[in-house]
Every structure is written in structure tokens, then in C-alpha cells.
Design a protein around this motif. Structure first.
Motif, PDB file in Angstrom:
ATOM      1  N   GLU B 118      10.561  -9.904  -8.184  1.00  0.00           N
ATOM      2  CA  GLU B 118       9.779  -9.779  -6.960  1.00  0.00           C
ATOM      3  C   GLU B 118       8.300  -9.504  -7.225  1.00  0.00           C
ATOM      4  OE1 GLU B 118      11.617  -7.246  -4.041  1.00  0.00           O
ATOM      5  OE2 GLU B 118       9.812  -7.218  -2.794  1.00  0.00           O
ATOM      6  N   VAL B 119       7.474 -10.339  -6.610  1.00  0.00           N
ATOM      7  CA  VAL B 119       6.030 -10.194  -6.718  1.00  0.00           C
ATOM      8  C   VAL B 119       5.561  -9.253  -5.604  1.00  0.00           C
ATOM      9  CG1 VAL B 119       3.827 -11.423  -6.550  1.00  0.00           C
ATOM     10  CG2 VAL B 119       5.770 -12.469  -7.761  1.00  0.00           C
ATOM     11  N   LYS B 120       4.652  -8.360  -5.948  1.00  0.00           N
ATOM     12  CA  LYS B 120       4.180  -7.392  -4.954  1.00  0.00           C
ATOM     13  C   LYS B 120       2.785  -6.917  -5.347  1.00  0.00           C
ATOM     14  CE  LYS B 120       5.619  -2.948  -2.899  1.00  0.00           C
ATOM     15  NZ  LYS B 120       6.731  -1.977  -2.793  1.00  0.00           N
ATOM     16  N   GLY B 121       1.905  -6.800  -4.390  1.00  0.00           N
ATOM     17  CA  GLY B 121       0.609  -6.175  -4.652  1.00  0.00           C
ATOM     18  C   GLY B 121       0.852  -4.698  -4.891  1.00  0.00           C
ATOM     19  N   MET B 122       0.503  -4.205  -6.063  1.00  0.00           N
ATOM     20  CA  MET B 122       0.926  -2.852  -6.444  1.00  0.00           C
ATOM     21  C   MET B 122      -0.119  -1.782  -6.136  1.00  0.00           C
ATOM     22  SD  MET B 122       4.032  -3.305  -7.413  1.00  0.00           S
ATOM     23  CE  MET B 122       4.656  -2.036  -8.532  1.00  0.00           C
ATOM     24  N   LEU B 123      -1.285  -2.210  -5.672  1.00  0.00           N
ATOM     25  CA  LEU B 123      -2.342  -1.244  -5.365  1.00  0.00           C
ATOM     26  C   LEU B 123      -2.197  -0.760  -3.922  1.00  0.00           C
ATOM     27  CD1 LEU B 123      -4.980   0.114  -6.447  1.00  0.00           C
ATOM     28  CD2 LEU B 123      -6.219  -1.780  -5.366  1.00  0.00           C
ATOM     29  N   THR B 124      -1.874   0.502  -3.744  1.00  0.00           N
ATOM     30  CA  THR B 124      -1.789   1.046  -2.389  1.00  0.00           C
ATOM     31  C   THR B 124      -3.190   1.422  -1.904  1.00  0.00           C
ATOM     32  OG1 THR B 124      -1.482   3.281  -3.245  1.00  0.00           O
ATOM     33  CG2 THR B 124       0.511   2.023  -2.786  1.00  0.00           C
ATOM     34  N   GLU B 125      -3.315   1.572  -0.609  1.00  0.00           N
ATOM     35  CA  GLU B 125      -4.603   2.017  -0.044  1.00  0.00           C
ATOM     36  C   GLU B 125      -4.984   3.382  -0.622  1.00  0.00           C
ATOM     37  OE1 GLU B 125      -7.229   1.025   1.897  1.00  0.00           O
ATOM     38  OE2 GLU B 125      -6.309  -0.887   1.381  1.00  0.00           O
ATOM     39  N   ARG B 126      -3.974   4.208  -0.766  1.00  0.00           N
ATOM     40  CA  ARG B 126      -4.201   5.556  -1.300  1.00  0.00           C
ATOM     41  C   ARG B 126      -4.739   5.501  -2.741  1.00  0.00           C
ATOM     42  NH1 ARG B 126      -2.571  10.668  -0.217  1.00  0.00           N
ATOM     43  NH2 ARG B 126      -2.338  12.022  -2.038  1.00  0.00           N
ATOM     44  N   ALA B 127      -4.091   4.689  -3.577  1.00  0.00           N
ATOM     45  CA  ALA B 127      -4.527   4.571  -4.973  1.00  0.00           C
ATOM     46  C   ALA B 127      -5.946   3.998  -5.040  1.00  0.00           C
ATOM     47  CB  ALA B 127      -3.556   3.692  -5.759  1.00  0.00           C
ATOM     48  N   LYS B 128      -6.231   3.063  -4.152  1.00  0.00           N
ATOM     49  CA  LYS B 128      -7.569   2.464  -4.122  1.00  0.00           C
ATOM     50  C   LYS B 128      -8.622   3.514  -3.761  1.00  0.00           C
ATOM     51  CE  LYS B 128      -9.985  -1.505  -2.151  1.00  0.00           C
ATOM     52  NZ  LYS B 128      -9.886  -2.604  -1.172  1.00  0.00           N
ATOM     53  N   LYS B 129      -8.285   4.364  -2.777  1.00  0.00           N
ATOM     54  CA  LYS B 129      -9.216   5.432  -2.387  1.00  0.00           C
ATOM     55  C   LYS B 129      -9.454   6.408  -3.542  1.00  0.00           C
ATOM     56  CE  LYS B 129      -8.465   6.004   2.599  1.00  0.00           C
ATOM     57  NZ  LYS B 129      -7.822   6.915   3.572  1.00  0.00           N
ATOM     58  N   ILE B 130      -8.372   6.769  -4.244  1.00  0.00           N
ATOM     59  CA  ILE B 130      -8.506   7.693  -5.388  1.00  0.00           C
ATOM     60  C   ILE B 130      -9.405   7.061  -6.458  1.00  0.00           C
ATOM     61  CG2 ILE B 130      -7.244   8.832  -7.279  1.00  0.00           C
ATOM     62  CD1 ILE B 130      -4.826   9.077  -5.360  1.00  0.00           C
ATOM     63  N   TRP B 131      -9.218   5.781  -6.648  1.00  0.00           N
ATOM     64  CA  TRP B 131     -10.004   5.044  -7.649  1.00  0.00           C
ATOM     65  C   TRP B 131     -11.482   5.003  -7.256  1.00  0.00           C
ATOM     66  CZ3 TRP B 131     -12.331   0.046  -7.053  1.00  0.00           C
ATOM     67  CH2 TRP B 131     -12.797  -0.538  -8.240  1.00  0.00           C
ATOM     68  N   GLN B 132     -11.727   4.710  -5.999  1.00  0.00           N
ATOM     69  CA  GLN B 132     -13.115   4.631  -5.533  1.00  0.00           C
ATOM     70  C   GLN B 132     -13.812   5.987  -5.652  1.00  0.00           C
ATOM     71  OE1 GLN B 132     -12.113   2.989  -1.689  1.00  0.00           O
ATOM     72  NE2 GLN B 132     -12.928   0.958  -2.220  1.00  0.00           N
ATOM     73  N   LYS B 133     -13.076   7.034  -5.283  1.00  0.00           N
ATOM     74  CA  LYS B 133     -13.624   8.386  -5.359  1.00  0.00           C
ATOM     75  C   LYS B 133     -13.920   8.772  -6.815  1.00  0.00           C
ATOM     76  CE  LYS B 133     -12.388  13.056  -3.973  1.00  0.00           C
ATOM     77  NZ  LYS B 133     -11.271  13.942  -3.645  1.00  0.00           N
ATOM     78  N   ARG B 134     -12.994   8.408  -7.669  1.00  0.00           N
ATOM     79  CA  ARG B 134     -13.141   8.735  -9.082  1.00  0.00           C
ATOM     80  C   ARG B 134     -14.334   8.000  -9.687  1.00  0.00           C
ATOM     81  NH1 ARG B 134     -12.026  12.799 -12.450  1.00  0.00           N
ATOM     82  NH2 ARG B 134     -11.828  12.087 -14.578  1.00  0.00           N
ATOM     83  N   LYS B 135     -14.514   6.763  -9.309  1.00  0.00           N
ATOM     84  CA  LYS B 135     -15.653   5.975  -9.818  1.00  0.00           C
ATOM     85  C   LYS B 135     -16.972   6.662  -9.505  1.00  0.00           C
ATOM     86  CE  LYS B 135     -16.253   1.597  -9.041  1.00  0.00           C
ATOM     87  NZ  LYS B 135     -16.412   0.139  -9.235  1.00  0.00           N
TER      88      LYS B 135
END
Lengths: 317, 317
Positions: B118-135
Motif C-alpha cells: 500500500e502506497v501512502k503519503g507518510m507525512l502527517t500535518e503534525r509531523a510537517k509542523k514539527i519539522w517547520q518549527k524545528r527548521k
């Protein structure tokens, strides 16, 4: 202190000779490894490493390489790197990093490009012809596509007592894209501890990795075994165990060097290797499985060498 | 015969409970591992494994996973796989192949797609927000970007005496594209031999791989040590050796289970894990380094669990 080097296959010889010269002149074990393996990567007629290496099922040359510093245990590795002239140099460079020291696939290639490593189309006309011919054979004769997987692995000891190990390979001929074997995997395809010795592997990576054989050989040398005893004790019982438990065992060839410059080899096939030290220059030898879990080692014959030279340069019809 | 399972971190608990139920009902050790790890991969609030896992420096979720069958030593692994819902299932599927059983990068993803995973986009909105904040934090506070690298690793024993091990991780948060750690490397991040036991690792992969610790733990259990003795003897001296030789040591947490269903743990940080057997259901416990190379193990407190639950679901500002 003595200096010494050992390397897998006939192909190691010229590079190993040059590495040994560097070591005799006081060079560092890591520099000798990088110099030696680069020479193997650069030579177009060695068909399982670097330029001229045989491609994957799609016709692309994907390479694996690793470097380990036996003083610090620092490791750098790449798997599935493409279009880079010297994967061993990328692996060694990565070993200087505490984070992100093992890179795979496109990330490995991009890192190498961004950091100025030489980009090169690694598929030679000769390798392409061999690949095309093999594709036809596989289709018409219903053959298993997988044949040929010779990693160059080398271990070195310098005059300061530092040891290093390096590996480089284009991997299993006709592999699926992205396939990697043992050559980039610490403990499986290589291991090194300057206070004991180092080891490297070549053969069917999928089976070698099941036994963690390079770590095990170094560990056994650390208990006082000679490199030859350590190779014999690690490799032959594991091959038997694998036959019993997995039902079969691929090709295994292992080399080891200890901190005193003594070396050892074990193999379940006909396996050439090169070794030398500060006193005796590099020599090519032939190892074959001996009786009762031992290894038979003989000098290489001029006839074998001549046939090899002819074979690697034979026209591809 | 008893059945048993152990898994790294608090996050292992629900999957392990389900896996244990399967084992009690006569299920195979490999099925229990796959079921259990899939549950961890699927849960969006575990930020270091599968869906919801934190991305690399470019914001993409790249995952590593491996499976090993302790009966046959068969190994399957993927590194740097993207957009696939359950990497553990791909790894286990690959373990059925004698060739091409370890795939990296785009080749791993393509293989999974071609084989119907099964193919699935694995980046959740939450993980993306954590990533953006961390950057932003990294840029403004000049921080080291690397923090967080919790692999789920599990070992299981079934009623037939078969053992399996599996791992899955999105790897080091903010890693360079293509970076892989120990989780997909045999002997480093996992090892299993049904005649002895199995082990799995979590922590800084770049350092764990330098010691081949999972192979070493299994080997030590094979000499007659309990899993706890084997973990202590493999891990703590190596951490000290690494500090001396490499100058530092990252985070190490190791788990082990033997063929009798006894387990052990060693860690140089505060480390939660879950374990259970046929008689006693799964429990979450806390391990910390004890005195003189030992491990202190305590029940988890309700307060800790409540704080954890709150933390993993806390709003990202």
C-alpha cells in the motif's frame, strides 16, 4: 613496526602494491586503503568494482562502498550510489561525520555531487555489451540472472599501528535496482579494530550478512586466535549452519589481517587474493577450501594469471 | 512452550499486546512481529516510525525496516523507502528471497509499489509542523539539527520455538536525504537465532553500528548468559570503549529475548520498553543505567504514562 595489507581477488594486486609503498614510506593505513581501492575502481577491466562494473537489471551501475577506521571505529558507507568515480573516497569522507555517515540511493549520489566528488558515467561499452548479452541469455535459456558479485575489500596496517578497512563493489550483476549486499554493512562486509585486526568479505552478500562474519573474525582474533584460525573458525562452521538452517549457502570468501601483520583467508570457492608486508612485497595467491574446515593456500601460477588477463580483456561477441 | 515478546519504547505496547495474543493462539513469531510493528507504523502520534514519523532535512519521510527469521537466518530489509504504509511488511516479504533481499532508496520504493504494497503519503500535518518549527529553531538558535531517532524493534518467541525480530523507523529527524542508521543492518540493529535468542537496538544508529551489538548480544546468550547479562556485557563496555576511542558515544538502548522467553535490556539513557509472555500480559517498564555496568528496571508510573500521552498529542504551536 611492520606494515601490511591484504585484499580480495586478483584485482587487488596493483592497488595493494601502491598502498604498501605508501605504508612503507610512513603513510597512514586509511590513505593506503583509499589509494588502493581507487585504483581498482578506476581500472575498466575489473567488472565488479567501480568503472567497468556490471550494471543492475536496468543497465545502471549502482555501487556500494564502505570505510572503517580501526583506531576510532569511525565508519562511512554508501549503498546504491551512481555516477561517482570513486565511491571509496565518498565512504571515507563520510566516516569523518558523527551523523549521516551512511547514505543510500539518490541521497548518496547527491551528497557526493554537492561535495565535489568526481562525477563519471560508470557504464563502459564493454560492461554494456556483457549486460546486453546476458539479458538475451537469461530470456532464451531461462537462467538465474545472478552471477558475479566480487567486492574488493582491503585491510591495512601502518607503521604507527593504525589499521583501516575498505570495500567497494558494483554488487550483484543484474541485481534489482537498489539491491545492496554486505559490502556497506558494518560487521557483515567489513570490520576493523586497530587493537586487534580487521576483516573484509566478498561473495553472496545476502548470505554473508546472515552471519556477521567480519565482526566475528575480528572478535575471534581478539581472543588470541591467528587470522587464519579466526577465518577458519568463523566461516566454515557458519557455512555448514547456513546449509542446515537456510537450506543452501552462497559463495563466501573472507580475508583478515591482525595488528602484527599476520593474515588469514577462508573461502568455500576458488578465491584469489593479494597480500604483502614491509619485508615481502605484495603477492597474488590462490585459496581453496581444504580438509576439515581449513583453507589451502598456494602461490598463483603464471598460467592462471595469463588466462585471467586474457579473460578480462577477451572480446565480447 | 511459553510464548514471549519484547519491544523498544512505550510505543511498542499496543502492537506487542496484539502480537502476544496471536502467539498465545498459536500464531507464528514472524506474524506476531509483522502485526505488532504494523500497528506502531500506523499510529500517527508515534513520531519516529511509519505514518507520522518525522521527516528528513528536505521534509520527506524516509524509512528503514528489517525482518529476520531466527529459524533460517533469512533477512529482508529496506533503507530510505518512501510513501509506503508498512515498511515492515516489505522487509518481511524480501526475507523470502535469496537474492535482492536488501533494497535501498528509490529501488526499495519501486519494488514495494510493483509488488502491491500500500502506497501512502507518510507525512502527517503534525509531523510537517514539527519539522517547520524545528527548521526555524535550527536557523535562529544555531542548534545541532539531530535529535530523535527512536526505532521500534521487537523480538518474538512462538509456541513452536521459532523466533523472529523486526525493526522499523523513520530514522534520525532532520537527517540528510538517504541517511540510514543501524535499523536495517543485520547484526547491528537486529539479530536472531531461534536456537539462542534475538536482539534489537534503538538509539544513534551511527554509533550502534560501530559495535555490532545485536549480533554480540545473541552470541553472548549463546555462551550461556541470560539476556540481561548479555545486554549488560555487550553494551556498557562498548559504550566506554567508544568514548575512549571515538571520543563520544550517542544514545544506546538494546533489548533481548532468549529461546526460553527470558528478556534483558541495557541502555545509557532513560528507556521505556514493553515485554510480556504467555503467562503475564504485556507491561511497560522503564530502564535506566544502573551501577557498575548494570541496568535498573522499574515499573512505569501512571504519571509518566499520562505525561507521555499528553506530550505526543500536545498541540504544535
Amino acid at each position: 613496526m611492520t606494515v601490511a595489507m591484504i585484499g580480495t581477488w586478483r584485482m587487488a594486486y596493483e592497488g595493494l602494491t601502491e598502498g604498501l609503498n605508501q605504508l612503507k614510506a610512513g603513510g597512514h593505513s586509511g590513505d593506503a586503503i583509499e589509494t588502493a581501492i581507487k585504483m581498482v575502481e578506476d581500472y575498466p577491466f575489473f567488472k565488479s568494482v567501480g568503472y567497468g562494473g556490471l550494471p543492475n537489471a536496468e543497465g545502471l551501475v549502482e555501487m556500494d562502498s564502505a570505510f572503517m577506521d580501526g583506531d576510532s571505529f569511525a565508519v562511512g558507507a554508501v549503498a546504491g550510489i551512481k555516477d561517482i568515480k570513486n565511491p571509496i573516497s565518498v565512504a571515507r569522507h563520510l566516516s569523518n561525520h558523527h551523523f549521516n555517515s551512511f547514505l543510500v540511493g539518490a541521497g548518496a549520489t547527491e551528497y557526493a555531487v554537492l561535495n565535489g566528488f568526481e562525477v563519471k558515467g560508470m557504464l563502459t561499452e564493454r560492461a554494456k555489451k556483457i549486460w546486453q548479452k546476458r539479458k538475451v541469455e537469461i530470456q532464451t535459456k531461462n537462467l538465474s540472472p545472478y552471477d558475479g558479485h566480487d567486492t574488493v575489500g582491503m585491510v591495512s596496517l601502518d607503521a604507527q599501528g593504525s589499521m583501516s578497512v575498505g570495500t567497494s563493489t558494483s554488487g550483484l550483476f543484474m541485481k534489482k535496482p537498489g539491491r545492496t549486499g554486505d559490502s556497506a554493512l558494518v560487521g557483515d562486509g567489513f570490520y576493523c579494530d586497530s587493537e586487534i585486526g580487521g576483516a573484509a568479505a566478498t561473495g553472496l552478500g545476502e548470505d554473508i550478512m546472515k552471519g556477521c562474519l567480519c565482526y566475528e573474525i575480528v572478535r575471534l582474533m581478539g581472543t588470541g586466535l591467528t587470522p587464519q584460525q579466526a577465518c577458519d573458525q568463523a566461516v566454515y562452521p557458519f557455512v555448514e549452519k547456513l546449509k542446515k538452517r537456510y537450506g543452501k549457502a552462497g559463495e563466501f570468501s573472507l580475508i583478515a589481517l591482525d595488528k602484527a601483520g599476520n593474515w588469514g583467508v577462508a573461502t568455500n570457492v576458488e578465491f584469489t587474493f593479494a597480500a604483502g608486508d614491509g619485508e615481502h612485497g605484495a603477492k597474488i595467491m590462490m585459496a581453496t577450501p581444504g580438509e576439515a574446515g581449513t583453507t589451502k593456500i598456494e602461490p598463483i601460477t603464471p598460467a592462471w594469471l595469463a588466462a585471467y588477463e586474457k579473460r578480462i580483456k577477451a572480446p565480447i561477441d
